[in-house]
Scaffold this motif. Structure first.
Motif, PDB file in Angstrom:
ATOM      1  N   MET A   1      36.349  40.678  47.360  1.00 42.65           N
ATOM      2  CA  MET A   1      36.499  39.587  46.502  1.00 42.65           C
ATOM      3  C   MET A   1      37.667  40.072  46.028  1.00 42.65           C
ATOM      4  O   MET A   1      37.741  40.660  45.214  1.00 42.65           O
TER       5      MET A   1
ATOM      6  N   GLU B   1      35.077  36.872  50.084  1.00 48.49           N
ATOM      7  CA  GLU B   1      34.884  37.919  51.257  1.00 48.49           C
ATOM      8  C   GLU B   1      35.051  37.300  52.664  1.00 48.49           C
ATOM      9  O   GLU B   1      34.307  36.236  52.934  1.00 48.49           O
ATOM     10  N   GLY B   2      35.805  37.909  53.672  1.00 50.74           N
ATOM     11  CA  GLY B   2      35.883  37.411  54.751  1.00 50.74           C
ATOM     12  C   GLY B   2      36.399  36.028  55.094  1.00 50.74           C
ATOM     13  O   GLY B   2      36.307  35.402  56.113  1.00 50.74           O
TER      14      GLY B   2
ATOM     15  N   ASP C   1      37.532  43.817  44.294  1.00 55.91           N
ATOM     16  CA  ASP C   1      36.064  44.254  43.950  1.00 55.91           C
ATOM     17  C   ASP C   1      36.047  44.881  42.708  1.00 55.91           C
ATOM     18  O   ASP C   1      35.397  46.117  42.448  1.00 55.91           O
TER      19      ASP C   1
ATOM     20  N   ARG D   1      41.106  46.274  53.222  1.00 56.71           N
ATOM     21  CA  ARG D   1      40.063  45.295  52.519  1.00 56.71           C
ATOM     22  C   ARG D   1      40.391  43.922  52.925  1.00 56.71           C
ATOM     23  O   ARG D   1      39.811  42.838  53.024  1.00 56.71           O
TER      24      ARG D   1
ATOM     25  N   THR E   1      39.089  39.640  55.470  1.00 58.22           N
ATOM     26  CA  THR E   1      39.534  38.726  54.611  1.00 58.22           C
ATOM     27  C   THR E   1      41.189  38.613  55.079  1.00 58.22           C
ATOM     28  O   THR E   1      41.677  39.470  55.162  1.00 58.22           O
TER      29      THR E   1
END
Lengths: 358, 267
Positions: free
Chosen positions: A1, A30-31, A65, A155, A188
């Motif tokens: 995030m 996220e994602g 994060d 990430r 992400t």
């Protein structure tokens, strides 16, 4: 995030200061396939460069994060970029390009080789692994750039208008492929583009930017159906704007009888009303609609539909879209005056211009 | 009829002028090379084709000694000037703008602006003091002196290469976890290499045929190839000198041609 908190970037100082980004707040989940959309100079690329670490913010925080990464140099941020120009290393082969990030991190040679194979298969470039990157076509370079950025398992993947150099057909293919990759990997993506169609078809959420500010952050559907202001309404899709006044839950379009509208309760005074061309009913009167008529100025055939340019009795112009099904729109002719119906639930009240002038 | 664009090629007499110019430039050189292969000892009287003067030159200790000095000085001066030029070019084209960048540029190109004889005298005065103070009379002085005037020649191709380089490549390397030094070693330096090599070769050639600075700076008894040739010319005009000149020409042309071939490759 990724949490972006009151992030600002000003280039220069004093009278020469240029505010590229003015206190941007947004959280990327996220994602998520998150798109930064806006015209050139709106600040979308600056925001991307701040996330990548190529620029230092002049204010605010970048929290990934739970950790503030604003002070971490790009070489230590778990974030990789696909550049607009691809920026492949011309003196290296395809495989060497993909291996670069892993090697720079000190990954063991065996693991590098395995990951490079995996990535090249993912983007279907395995057969060209020993080709110099300068000898590749645009689409191939695009795939290598993607594999290179994905190889170190970032990430977040940042994509800076990666498809703008491709021709239309290839662009459509790559859009689908990027979307597929993103869904399969659950990674992400933060994607920068000025192409609204690209943004609408690919994104989970879109942040529309203008003048260094976020104008609206929403899903493609919400953005299209409920734009927050005139800029967003005009930038996403085609739109008609009509002047009007709202008072006591009633909306009065200039030249028409007032209509009771739930949306009108929240506002008072001069407003701009928006209606999408495809929502206007041409050629007949329909229930729950503002009724009017318009003279056809021009018909433009677009295959699936026809754009009908009209002039209203008050002199305002309007564009409607009539779908070309088997039995319609064929009997419209320029010069003809036709009845028009504007459905109540297709009318969107936007705050008056002055309130959000940039 | 469309008007043809002005081109010097269509000026009457352009072709004859060009031919005369080329003859004036290259005929003497060709005559020199021809004489180097003349079997006889007398200039202008052809006695058959022979490589004897080349054999004689190579067997001549003084020539070999001078040639070796020239090669050592040229190689080291080129190495030093290229290193300095690379650093200067990186400083100017990378990072934020330096203050007084225009001034730096002028200083770097100073040897192109200052008349060579002035530079030679200046170097001689300074280096003579050092010679006296230290008692060292080796090739070091020539190497230092040559390094100074070789810098602009090494600098030009390196800067051109750096300016043509896409800065995004370095940004991409940093994005992919490369630190500054790793980026320089894996991305900047390999892409810059042809420019550095071209700069090195230009500096090498400029050093190899320098006469003026060498004559003023060299210690007694020390000779480079050009100063040796000058000395020999005063004594006797032998065909051996032609052979040596031809060798020097061959070396120069080889290096320049190689440098041209390398820089022609685009990044």
């Amino acid at each position: 995030m990724l949490e972006i908190k009151s992030l600002s970037k000003t280039f220069g100082a004093g009278v020469a200061a240029y505010h590229a980004l003015r206190s941007v707040d947004v959280t990327v989940a996220e994602g998520e396939f998150f798109t930064l959309l806006g015209p050139s100079g709106c600040g979308k690329t600056t925001l991307l460069r701040l996330i990548a670490g190529f620029e230092q913010p002049t204010g605010g925080q970048l929290v990934l994060d739970g950790q503030d990464i604003a002070a971490i140099p790009p070489s230590r941020r778990p974030v990789n970029t696909v550049f607009q120009s691809y920026a492949l290393f011309p003196h290296m082969t395809v495989a060497q390009n993909v291996a670069f990030g892993l090697e720079a991190r000190g990954t063991a040679p065996g693991d590098v080789a395995r990951r490079v194979d995996e990535m090249l298969q993912l983007v279907q470039m395995d057969h060209l692994r020993d080709r110099k990157s300068a000898a590749l076509s645009g689409g191939q370079q695009q795939r290598v750039a993607l594999a290179r950025a994905l190889a170190p398992r970032p990430r977040i993947l940042l994509l800076d208008e990666p498809l703008s150099a491709l021709d239309l057909k290839l662009r459509k293919e790559m859009q689908a492929e990027l979307k597929r990759l993103q869904r399969e990997m659950g990674l992400t993506f933060i994607f920068v583009t000025h192409d609204q169609d690209e943004a609408l078809t690919m994104s989970d959420r879109i942040a529309v930017m203008e003048g260094g500010r976020l104008q609206q952050v929403a899903t493609p559907r919400d953005l299209y159906d409920h734009p927050a202001n005139r800029f967003v309404a005009g930038f996403i899709g085609e739109t008609n704007f009509l002047p009007g006044r709202a008072a006591e839950g009633q909306l009065r379009l200039d030249g028409f009888a007032p209509v009771a509208l739930a949306e009108a309760k929240a506002v008072n005074g001069a407003v701009t009303v928006m209606i999408r061309p495809e929502h206007i009913i041409v050629g007949r009167e329909a229930p729950d609609c503002v009724q009017t008529s318009g003279q056809i100025d021009e018909l433009v055939f677009f295959g699936t539909d026809t754009h009908v340019k009209l002039t209203l009795p008050g002199g305002a112009s309007l564009t409607a879209r009539a779908q070309n099904s088997l039995h319609s729109a064929t009997d419209l002719n320029p010069g003809q005056t036709v009845p028009l119906s504007l459905p109540y639930d297709a009318l969107r009240i936007l705050p008056d211009e002055a309130a959000h002038a940039v | 009829m469309s008007k043809r664009k002005f081109s010097v090629r269509h000026v009457p007499g352009a072709a004859p002028i060009a031919i005369v110019t080329f003859v004036a430039l290259y005929a003497p050189v060709l005559i020199l090379i021809a004489n180097a292969f003349n079997a006889g000892p007398v200039i202008g009287r052809w006695e058959g084709f022979s490589g004897r003067w080349f054999v004689a030159a190579i067997g001549n200790d003084a020539f070999r000694n001078a040639a070796l000095n020239s090669l050592i000085v040229a190689a080291l001066a080129a190495l030093i000037s290229t290193s300095l030029a690379t650093m200067a070019a990186l400083a100017i084209t990378r990072g934020r703008r330096l203050r007084g960048e225009g001034g730096i540029f002028v200083v770097l190109n100073q040897p192109l602006l200052v008349p060579e004889i002035v530079l030679a005298i200046a170097l001689m005065i300074v280096l003579a003091q050092i010679k006296q103070a230290t008692g060292y009379h080796g090739l070091g002085y020539l190497i230092v002196a040559h390094s100074t005037f070789c810098i602009p020649f090494a600098f030009m191709p390196i800067r051109a290469r750096l300016e043509g380089m896409d800065l995004t490549l370095e940004t991409a390397a940093m994005d992919l976890y490369a630190g500054r030094f790793y980026t320089f070693r894996r991305v900047t330096l390999p892409l810059l290499a042809p420019g550095i090599l071209a700069g090195f070769m230009l500096a090498f050639v400029v050093s190899l045929d320098n006469v003026v600075v060498s004559s003023f700076v060299k210690s007694p008894g020390q000779e480079t190839l050009p100063t040796y040739l000058m000395g020999e010319l005063r004594r006797n005009l032998s065909s051996e000198i032609y052979a040596i000149s031809a060798l020097l020409l061959f070396a120069s042309v080889t290096v320049v041609a190689a440098s041209w071939l390398i820089t022609r490759r685009k990044p």
